[in-house]
Design a protein around this motif. Structure first.
Motif, short mmCIF file in Angstrom:
data_model
loop_
_atom_site.label_atom_id
_atom_site.label_comp_id
_atom_site.label_asym_id
_atom_site.label_seq_id
_atom_site.Cartn_x
_atom_site.Cartn_y
_atom_site.Cartn_z
N MET A 57 0.90 -1.24 0.33
CA MET A 57 -0.04 -0.02 -0.25
C MET A 57 0.74 1.45 -0.20
SD MET A 57 -3.04 0.85 2.62
CE MET A 57 -3.82 2.42 2.75
N PHE A 58 1.89 1.29 0.75
CA PHE A 58 2.66 2.27 1.06
C PHE A 58 4.08 2.01 0.07
CE2 PHE A 58 -0.29 2.78 4.56
CZ PHE A 58 -0.76 3.74 4.19
N GLY A 59 4.36 1.06 -0.30
CA GLY A 59 5.39 0.86 -1.24
C GLY A 59 6.50 0.20 -0.45
N ASN A 60 5.99 -0.30 0.94
CA ASN A 60 7.06 -1.09 1.79
C ASN A 60 6.47 -2.35 2.19
OD1 ASN A 60 8.91 -1.79 3.70
ND2 ASN A 60 8.37 0.01 4.96
N ASP A 61 7.20 -3.49 1.77
CA ASP A 61 6.61 -4.69 1.99
C ASP A 61 7.13 -5.27 3.36
OD1 ASP A 61 5.92 -5.08 -0.62
OD2 ASP A 61 7.83 -6.19 -1.27
N ASN A 62 7.53 -4.48 4.26
CA ASN A 62 8.23 -5.01 5.45
C ASN A 62 7.98 -3.66 6.45
OD1 ASN A 62 9.05 -6.16 7.97
ND2 ASN A 62 11.10 -6.09 7.36
N ALA B 177 -3.34 -0.62 10.44
CA ALA B 177 -3.54 -1.91 9.96
C ALA B 177 -2.48 -2.42 9.22
CB ALA B 177 -5.05 -1.69 8.91
N VAL B 178 -1.74 -1.67 8.37
CA VAL B 178 -0.65 -2.34 7.79
C VAL B 178 0.39 -2.39 8.80
CG1 VAL B 178 1.19 -1.61 6.06
CG2 VAL B 178 -1.21 -0.89 5.79
N LEU B 179 0.72 -1.72 9.76
CA LEU B 179 1.81 -1.98 10.89
C LEU B 179 1.49 -3.29 11.34
CD1 LEU B 179 2.50 1.49 12.04
CD2 LEU B 179 3.91 0.27 10.60
N LEU B 180 0.10 -3.59 11.95
CA LEU B 180 -0.12 -4.77 12.56
C LEU B 180 -0.30 -6.14 11.52
CD1 LEU B 180 -2.91 -3.54 15.03
CD2 LEU B 180 -0.56 -3.85 15.23
N GLY B 181 0.41 -6.09 10.51
CA GLY B 181 0.58 -7.28 9.69
C GLY B 181 -0.29 -7.40 8.63
N GLY B 182 -1.09 -6.13 8.10
CA GLY B 182 -1.88 -6.26 7.14
C GLY B 182 -3.46 -6.68 7.36
N ILE B 183 -3.85 -6.24 8.82
CA ILE B 183 -5.11 -6.86 9.16
C ILE B 183 -5.96 -5.80 8.63
CG2 ILE B 183 -4.27 -7.80 11.25
CD1 ILE B 183 -5.39 -5.45 12.79
N THR B 184 -7.42 -5.96 8.42
CA THR B 184 -8.29 -4.96 8.11
C THR B 184 -8.26 -3.78 9.01
OG1 THR B 184 -10.35 -5.87 9.10
CG2 THR B 184 -9.62 -6.70 6.98
N GLU B 185 -8.84 -2.65 8.71
CA GLU B 185 -9.17 -1.60 9.22
C GLU B 185 -10.19 -1.70 10.32
OE1 GLU B 185 -9.57 2.13 6.85
OE2 GLU B 185 -8.45 1.38 5.46
N ARG B 186 -11.12 -2.55 9.80
CA ARG B 186 -12.39 -2.88 10.75
C ARG B 186 -11.86 -3.67 11.94
NH1 ARG B 186 -18.06 -5.22 8.53
NH2 ARG B 186 -19.00 -5.19 10.54
N GLN B 187 -10.73 -4.41 11.85
CA GLN B 187 -10.30 -5.42 12.88
C GLN B 187 -9.51 -4.31 13.81
OE1 GLN B 187 -10.80 -8.37 13.67
NE2 GLN B 187 -9.90 -8.03 15.59
N VAL B 188 -8.88 -3.44 13.15
CA VAL B 188 -8.10 -2.20 14.05
C VAL B 188 -9.22 -1.64 14.94
CG1 VAL B 188 -6.85 -0.12 14.08
CG2 VAL B 188 -6.31 -2.02 12.41
#
Length: 78
Positions: free
Chosen positions: A1-6, A29-40
């Motif tokens: 999403m932000f050009g950073n795979d890790n 959501a991305v920092l937490l391993g790609g979980i959904t915004e809804r889960q956040v």
């Protein structure tokens, strides 16, 4: 999403990356391993993840993200 795979939470003293204190929900959501915004949002609603409201935006402090990760890592290790 932000050009950073890790994605990583930048350290506060890291000169290469400007220090950010607050992250919007999509980035959390991305920092937490790609979980959904809804889960956040569920973690925030349950109180497992602390957040702050700034104007209309809901933001999560970097220390709260790190604490959340540490708490969940400890549960997984047990």
């Amino acid at each position: 999403m932000f050009g950073n795979d890790n994605p990583q939470i930048p350290e506060s003293g890291d000169a290469a990356v400007p220090s950010r204190l607050l992250y919007p929900i999509p980035e959390v959501a991305v920092l937490l391993g790609g979980i959904t915004e809804r889960q956040v949002a569920r973690y925030i609603a349950s109180g497992e993840l602390q957040s702050r409201k700034l104007g209309r935006r809901r933001l999560v402090h970097r220390d709260d993200i790190a604490k959340f990760i540490d708490q969940h890592a400890a549960v997984d290790a047990a």
